[in-house]
Design an enzyme around this catalytic site. Structure first.
Site, mmCIF file in Angstrom:
data_model
loop_
_atom_site.group_PDB
_atom_site.id
_atom_site.type_symbol
_atom_site.label_atom_id
_atom_site.label_comp_id
_atom_site.label_asym_id
_atom_site.label_seq_id
_atom_site.Cartn_x
_atom_site.Cartn_y
_atom_site.Cartn_z
ATOM 1 N N CYS A 2 0.827 -1.073 0.099
ATOM 2 C CA CYS A 2 -0.136 -0.138 -0.056
ATOM 3 C C CYS A 2 0.982 1.098 -0.034
ATOM 4 O O CYS A 2 1.967 1.153 0.099
ATOM 5 C CB CYS A 2 -0.941 -0.023 1.173
ATOM 6 S SG CYS A 2 -2.028 -1.252 1.260
ATOM 7 N N GLY A 28 -1.177 0.846 -4.884
ATOM 8 C CA GLY A 28 -2.439 0.393 -4.633
ATOM 9 C C GLY A 28 -3.455 1.221 -5.263
ATOM 10 O O GLY A 28 -3.442 2.352 -5.429
ATOM 11 N N ASN A 100 1.413 0.606 5.593
ATOM 12 C CA ASN A 100 1.891 -0.109 4.380
ATOM 13 C C ASN A 100 2.603 -1.488 5.135
ATOM 14 O O ASN A 100 3.603 -1.163 6.036
ATOM 15 C CB ASN A 100 2.811 0.523 3.673
ATOM 16 C CG ASN A 100 3.323 -0.240 2.680
ATOM 17 O OD1 ASN A 100 2.926 -1.166 2.134
ATOM 18 N ND2 ASN A 100 4.810 0.273 2.230
ATOM 19 N N GLY A 101 2.089 -2.545 4.919
ATOM 20 C CA GLY A 101 2.900 -3.775 5.373
ATOM 21 C C GLY A 101 1.894 -4.765 5.845
ATOM 22 O O GLY A 101 0.828 -5.027 5.205
ATOM 23 N N TYR A 250 10.808 -3.800 -8.646
ATOM 24 C CA TYR A 250 9.585 -3.828 -9.511
ATOM 25 C C TYR A 250 8.600 -2.511 -8.812
ATOM 26 O O TYR A 250 7.978 -1.785 -9.472
ATOM 27 C CB TYR A 250 8.907 -5.124 -9.216
ATOM 28 C CG TYR A 250 7.206 -5.016 -9.681
ATOM 29 C CD1 TYR A 250 7.038 -5.096 -11.064
ATOM 30 C CD2 TYR A 250 6.445 -4.913 -8.668
ATOM 31 C CE1 TYR A 250 5.638 -4.986 -11.283
ATOM 32 C CE2 TYR A 250 4.897 -4.581 -9.067
ATOM 33 C CZ TYR A 250 4.867 -4.964 -10.457
ATOM 34 O OH TYR A 250 3.513 -4.897 -10.955
ATOM 35 N N ASP A 356 12.106 -8.505 -18.488
ATOM 36 C CA ASP A 356 10.954 -8.223 -17.804
ATOM 37 C C ASP A 356 11.499 -7.884 -16.049
ATOM 38 O O ASP A 356 12.695 -8.279 -15.854
ATOM 39 C CB ASP A 356 9.952 -9.219 -17.690
ATOM 40 C CG ASP A 356 8.644 -8.740 -17.276
ATOM 41 O OD1 ASP A 356 8.370 -7.596 -16.821
ATOM 42 O OD2 ASP A 356 7.687 -9.636 -17.205
ATOM 43 N N ASP A 357 10.757 -7.143 -15.561
ATOM 44 C CA ASP A 357 11.421 -7.035 -13.929
ATOM 45 C C ASP A 357 11.090 -8.378 -13.071
ATOM 46 O O ASP A 357 11.872 -8.521 -12.234
ATOM 47 C CB ASP A 357 10.467 -5.922 -13.263
ATOM 48 C CG ASP A 357 9.108 -6.093 -13.515
ATOM 49 O OD1 ASP A 357 8.484 -7.232 -13.121
ATOM 50 O OD2 ASP A 357 8.423 -5.060 -14.168
#
Ligand code: SF4
Length: 483
Positions: A2, A28, A100-101, A250, A356-357
């Site tokens: 988030c 998010g 966030n977490g 990413y 690609d990541d």
């Protein structure tokens, strides 16, 4: 995963919170929420993107010079609107909080708070247990000056709440508080714009608000801006810093600095590492093509190092969300061809190296490889900037359950074959760590548990993993059924 934001300022903060949340929208896209405070507390939360969730009239209603905001990506569950953040408790003072977490001892703590401490827990959102522990810590220390009470409350949170969390909280009539767990897995940075103080998940939000980046919060620190705008801070528990390495590959925006490490430069260095691996393997691509957007810097460095052309051979429909961030598996699968289309001109008759990541489930990559073959590539080589992902993330990124990882029990060659690539190369873990660490040699450890299975918080048992897996499986099934 988030995004969080907190602002203390002389003017109404809601417009800046809105703009700051837009800057971290990539963290998010499921729901957004803002809480502000003046003589009252104002909260609004809605599903969807920030710009859709708040009309001008809502922003005007969210008055006050202290506020926090949140963009949500649900890691577990269907993501009910009541689970959207910020959450609020009345006592003491009135506290709104967003995080966030992911709290790894959420179930246990929830039960303790409900049954032994008689606190109300009304949602399935793990910030609610952090909020209640913090509120309990403040309530026990109302005789102390506010910053001191926050230090005690923060210490209680760090001692009781396990997992990863960066937190912002607005305390009515008292100020703004931020916490970063002792492992500092999630980013959290602080900046100033004039007389305004801003705390955000990523520095790109500070840039968007014209703020000067001051510093990252330290793991185990309690950071307070009191009602007079004065800063207070104390490291209340010893740090054991392990920032999430996946942010650099990413998740984070390339223009962000996390713990003084440039995300963009890390991706460039990662590209140089990958180019070495491509050379070692003896591959001879005619063209390097990034999968937009996060892999672009790495692809650029791969192309430059190999002396091969970089071309935009895959065009992205910018009105589609990130595939990884979409909660439902069927949405991911369907959206690949809608999201990306091949530029035949740059592909036909060529040996193509796709960068690609990351490759998590392999869903996107399989479709992409077929798309590039259909566009006339003679060979399709694939490189992933992220090493193989084999273990679930318990710290807030819903990467999937173990059985769904394409790399779970396969070798690189087997995965390449399964995806239909002529060759597949993954970045090495030491190459990735080196790419990040060169940005800040003072950080000695990173969380890379999803790659090596070593969970830095030390509290993740087989039972924790089983619980998380079964909750995710359950919620994936609910989501598929709701599709
Ligand atoms: S397990 Fe992976 S995604 Fe999760 S915090 Fe650690 S490095 Fe980041």
């Amino acid at each position: 995963m988030c995004g969080i934001l907190g602002i203390f300022g002389p003017d109404p903060v809601a417009p800046d919170i809105l703009n700051g949340l837009v800057a971290i929208q990539h963290r998010g896209q499921d729901a957004a929420g803002i809480a502000t405070m003046d003589s009252r507390v104002h909260i609004q939360k809605r599903f969807g993107l920030v710009r859709d969730a708040f009309a001008e009239v809502d922003v005007a209603r969210l008055s006050g010079g202290i506020g926090i905001g949140h963009v949500r990506y649900p890691t577990v569950g269907l993501g009910d609107e009541s689970d959207a953040q910020p959450l609020f408790v009345n006592s003491p003072y009135g506290i709104a909080m967003a995080h966030n977490g992911n709290v790894t001892n959420f179930r246990h703590l929830r039960q303790q708070l409900l049954e032994d401490e008689y606190r109300q827990i009304n949602t399935e959102c793990d910030v609610e247990v952090i909020l209640n522990v913090f509120a309990e810590g403040l309530a026990r220390n109302t005789d102390l000056p506010f910053p001191e009470a926050c230090y005690e409350a923060g210490r209680l949170v760090y001692n009781r709440v396990k997992g990863s969390y960066s937190v912002v909280a607005a305390v009515h009539g008292h100020g703004l508080v931020a916490l970063r767990d002792p492992f500092g897995i999630k980013p959290c940075t602080y900046g100033v714009a004039g007389d305004s103080h801003i705390i955000a998940s990523e520095s790109c939000a500070l840039d968007a608000l014209g703020a000067k980046i001051v510093r990252d919060l330290r793991p185990g620190e309690v950071f307070v801006i009191d009602i007079d705008g004065k800063l207070w801070s104390r490291d209340v528990v010893p740090p054991n810093h392990h920032p999430c390495i996946f942010e650099f590959v990413y998740f984070a925006r390339p223009d962000s600095l996390i713990d003084d490490i440039s995300v963009y430069k890390t991706r460039l260095r990662l590209g140089e590492h990958i180019a070495d691996l491509v050379r070692e393997r003896g591959l001879d691509p005619d063209v390097v093509i990034p999968v937009p957007d996060s892999s672009r810097p790495a692809a650029q460095a791969v192309a430059e190092s190999l002396g091969v052309k970089l071309r935009e051979g895959l065009l992205k429909n910018r009105y589609i969300g990130r595939t990884f961030i979409m909660p439902r598996q069927s949405e991911r699968r369907k959206s690949v061809r809608v999201k990306l289309s091949p530029l035949r001109l740059e592909i036909e008759g060529k040996r193509v190296l796709i960068v690609d990541d990351s490759i998590v489930r392999g869903t996107t990559m399989r479709e992409l490889i077929q798309m590039v073959r259909d566009a006339g590539a003679t060979k399709v080589y694939v490189v992933s900037s992220c090493p193989p992902i084999r273990h679930p993330c318990v710290y807030g990124i819903d990467m999937s359950v173990k059985g769904e990882f394409v790399a779970a029990d396969r070798s690189e060659a087997e995965i390449g074959e399964l995806l239909g690539a002529d060759a597949l190369i993954y970045a090495r873990q030491d190459g990735l760590v080196d790419a990040a660490m060169r940005g800040n040699p003072n950080i000695h450890h990173f969380c890379k548990a999803c790659m090596d299975g070593i969970y830095p918080t030390g509290d993740v048992t087989a039972e924790t993993l089983d619980d998380i897996e079964s909750e995710r499986l359950k919620s994936h099934k609910q989501m598929e059924a709701a599709d």
